[in-house]
Design a protein around this motif. Structure first.
Motif, short mmCIF file in Angstrom:
data_model
loop_
_atom_site.label_atom_id
_atom_site.label_comp_id
_atom_site.label_asym_id
_atom_site.label_seq_id
_atom_site.Cartn_x
_atom_site.Cartn_y
_atom_site.Cartn_z
N GLY A 211 -25.31 37.52 20.53
CA GLY A 211 -26.03 37.35 19.27
C GLY A 211 -26.79 38.57 18.81
O GLY A 211 -27.66 38.47 17.94
N GLU A 212 -26.51 39.73 19.42
CA GLU A 212 -27.20 40.97 19.06
C GLU A 212 -28.71 40.83 19.24
O GLU A 212 -29.50 41.41 18.49
CB GLU A 212 -26.87 41.38 17.63
N TYR B 203 -23.80 31.20 13.62
CA TYR B 203 -23.54 32.58 14.03
C TYR B 203 -22.18 33.05 13.51
O TYR B 203 -22.05 34.17 13.01
CB TYR B 203 -23.58 32.68 15.55
N ILE B 204 -21.18 32.21 13.59
CA ILE B 204 -19.85 32.54 13.09
C ILE B 204 -19.90 32.78 11.59
O ILE B 204 -19.30 33.73 11.06
CB ILE B 204 -18.86 31.43 13.45
N GLU B 205 -20.64 31.92 10.87
CA GLU B 205 -20.76 32.08 9.41
C GLU B 205 -21.49 33.37 9.06
O GLU B 205 -21.15 34.05 8.08
CB GLU B 205 -21.50 30.87 8.84
N TYR B 206 -22.50 33.74 9.87
CA TYR B 206 -23.23 34.98 9.63
C TYR B 206 -22.31 36.19 9.71
O TYR B 206 -22.32 37.06 8.82
CB TYR B 206 -24.37 35.13 10.65
N TRP B 207 -21.47 36.26 10.76
CA TRP B 207 -20.58 37.41 10.90
C TRP B 207 -19.46 37.40 9.88
O TRP B 207 -18.99 38.47 9.46
CB TRP B 207 -20.03 37.49 12.32
N ARG B 208 -19.07 36.22 9.42
CA ARG B 208 -18.09 36.16 8.34
C ARG B 208 -18.67 36.78 7.07
O ARG B 208 -18.00 37.53 6.35
CB ARG B 208 -17.68 34.70 8.09
N GLN C 144 -21.12 39.05 7.01
CA GLN C 144 -21.27 40.49 7.23
C GLN C 144 -19.95 41.24 7.02
O GLN C 144 -19.95 42.36 6.51
CB GLN C 144 -21.78 40.73 8.66
N TRP C 145 -18.84 40.59 7.41
CA TRP C 145 -17.54 41.21 7.19
C TRP C 145 -17.22 41.28 5.71
O TRP C 145 -16.78 42.32 5.19
CB TRP C 145 -16.46 40.45 7.95
N VAL D 229 -18.28 44.10 11.90
CA VAL D 229 -17.70 43.14 12.84
C VAL D 229 -18.62 43.04 14.06
O VAL D 229 -19.35 43.98 14.39
CB VAL D 229 -16.28 43.55 13.27
N GLU D 230 -18.54 41.92 14.72
CA GLU D 230 -19.31 41.70 15.93
C GLU D 230 -18.83 42.64 17.03
O GLU D 230 -17.64 42.92 17.14
CB GLU D 230 -19.13 40.24 16.36
N ARG D 231 -19.76 43.09 17.87
CA ARG D 231 -19.37 43.97 18.96
C ARG D 231 -18.48 43.21 19.95
O ARG D 231 -18.57 42.00 20.10
CB ARG D 231 -20.59 44.55 19.67
N GLU D 232 -17.63 43.95 20.62
CA GLU D 232 -16.65 43.37 21.54
C GLU D 232 -17.33 42.84 22.80
O GLU D 232 -18.21 43.49 23.37
CB GLU D 232 -15.64 44.45 21.92
#
Length: 367
Positions: free
Chosen positions: A48-49, A171-176, A178-179, A185-188
Motif C-alpha cells: 500500500g506504499e 486500493y485497486i480503485e485508487y491505482w486504477r 492513478q493509471w 502503476v503500483e510497484r512490483e
C-alpha cells in the motif's frame, strides 16, 4: 548502522532474503544457549506504499536466518511466529537465533527479530531430516486443481491477473485512477510472482454469501529469480550457471530457501481475504497477530524451478497454488487458513494465521 533509506526491494527472492553474519555473543551462566546473529541486506516491500514493511518478509527471513544455523540435511518443518511491532522500511532487521535443541531427527531454534534494539517479531522454528523410507500411510484432501477444475481447465497461470499489493477494492480503485490520470502503476511485488484466480462465479453464490467460511481464493505463485541469486552465489552464466545451480539443488542446498518462499507466499494478501468473505468494504484495523506454517513434504515437492523445461539456462517456473479461506471471526479477531499445493496436486504445507480485525462502527464509515 546500515540504513535502507526506502530503497526498492530486489526482485529476486534469494536476494530479498540475503543476510550478513554478525558477531555472536558469548555464552554466559545466565544465557547458556548458543546464539548466532544476522542482519538483513535488502529492504522489505511496503504494502500500500505505506511506511510499514510486509510482515511476510520478517516471518520468512527469520526462518531463513535460523536455517543458517542447522546441520546440512535439516529442513524447515514448521514455524510459529508472533508479530509484535510493525516493521520499519529504513532499518535492517537483526536476527538473534538461539539454539534450543540439536537432535538426530529434529532441531529447534528460537528467533528474535529486532529493529533499533526492539523486538518486532519472535518465532519458534523446527527443522527435521527428510524421511527416506515410506511411512506406510498417507492421506490428503482432494487437490485444488481437481476441486476447482471448472475455473482452471484450459488456462495457464499467466491468464490470470497479477495479485495487487493490497487486495482491497478501495486500493485497486485508487491505482486504477492513478493509471488513468497520471500513467502511474503500483510497484512490483518482490520475491514472488502471484496471480489471483477469478473466483467470483463461486464466491457470489447465495450459499457462500450465507456461510463466509465457504469463501475461497486461489492464488498461483512462483519464484522470481534463481535460488543462487545472492551475494555468495555462483557468478557464472548460461548453461554453466544452470548446471551449477542444478547440482546444488540436487544436494538439497536450496530447500530451506524454497521453504521460506512458500512461507512468504502464505502471508501475501492473506488477511485481506477475510473482509471480502464477510462482505466488509471498510474496517478500522486489520493486522497479523500470529502465523504458523507447517510443511508436510520436503525435497522435490517444495522445489520451485523446473530444470528440464528450458534450454541454455532458461528454466521454467513451477506454479504452486495457495487455497485460502477464513473459518472463524469474532471478538475483534479473525482466522485465515490456507493450503499450499504443488503443481502436481500434492499438499506441501498448511498455514494458520490469527489476526486483529476491527470493523467500522455502523454510524461512522471509514476507509
Amino acid at each position: 548502522m546500515l540504513q535502507f533509506l526506502y530503497q526498492e526491494s530486489p526482485s529476486s527472492f534469494a536476494e530479498l532474503m540475503s543476510l550478513r553474519r554478525l558477531d555472536s555473543p558469548p555464552k554466559t551462566e545466565a544465557s547458556p544457549e548458543h546464539i548466532e546473529r544476522f542482519q538483513s541486506l535488502a529492504p522489505p516491500y511496503p504494502p500500500g506504499e505505506t511506511d510499514r514493511a510486509f510482515g511476510g518478509h520478517v516471518y520468512a527471513q527469520s526462518a531463513y536466518a535460523a536455517a543458517q544455523t542447522v546441520e546440512k540435511g535439516f529442513i524447515i518443518h514448521d514455524m510459529t511466529g508472533t508479530f509484535i511491532l510493525p516493521g520499519q522500511l529504513d532499518t535492517p532487521y537483526e536476527y538473534s537465533v538461539r539454539h534450543l535443541r540439536d537432535g538426530r531427527s529434529y532441531s529447534t531454534r528460537a528467533v528474535d527479530a529486532r529493529q533499533n534494539g526492539q523486538i518486532c517479531f519472535s518465532g519458534l522454528c523446527s527443522f527435521k531430516r527428510r524421511e527416506e523410507e515410506p511411512a506406510g500411510f498417507v492421506h490428503q484432501p482432494i487437490p485444488a486443481q481437481e476441486r476447482y477444475a471448472s475455473l482452471l481447465t484450459g488456462k495457464v497461470p499467466e491468464d490470470f491477473a497479477v495479485s495487487p499489493g493490497v487486495d482491497a477494492d478501495f486500493y485497486i480503485e485508487y491505482w486504477r485512477e492513478q493509471w488513468e490520470k497520471h500513467g502511474l502503476v503500483e510497484r512490483e511485488f518482490p520475491g514472488l510472482e502471484a496471480r489471483k484466480v477469478d473466483m467470483r462465479c463461486y464466491n457470489e453464490t447465495e450459499e457462500v454469501r450465507a456461510q463466509p467460511d465457504r469463501y475461497r481464493q486461489l492464488t498461483f505463485y512462483a519464484l522470481k529469480g534463481m535460488p543462487g541469486d545472492d551475494p555468495e552465489g555462483f557468478k557464472g552464466g548460461g548453461l554453466e550457471r544452470a548446471e551449477e545451480l542444478r547440482r546444488r539443488e540436487r544436494e538439497g542446498e536450496f530447500d530451506n530457501l524454497y521453504a521460506c518462499a512458500h512461507m512468504y507466499a502464505a502471508d501475501k494478501n492473506s488477511l485481506l481475504l477475510i473482509p471480502r468473505a464477510l462482505g466488509m468494504r471498510a474496517w478500522n484495523a486489520l493486522a497479523s497477530l500470529t502465523l504458523t506454517v507447517v510443511f508436510h513434504e520436503h525435497g522435490e515437492a517444495l522445489r520451485m524451478v523446473d530444470w528440464g523445461a528450458g534450454d541454455a539456462g532458461e528454466q521454467k517456473k513451477r506454479w504452486f497454488i495457495q487455497e485460502g479461506w477464513t473459518p472463524r471471526s469474532g471478538e475483534n479477531r479473525a482466522i485465515h487458513e490456507s493450503w499450499l499445493w504443488s503443481p502436481e496436486g500434492r499438499l506441501v504445507a498448511t498455514s494458520y494465521q490469527d489476526s486483529l480485525l476491527k470493523a467500522v462502527r455502523l454510524d461512522k464509515e471509514k476507509l
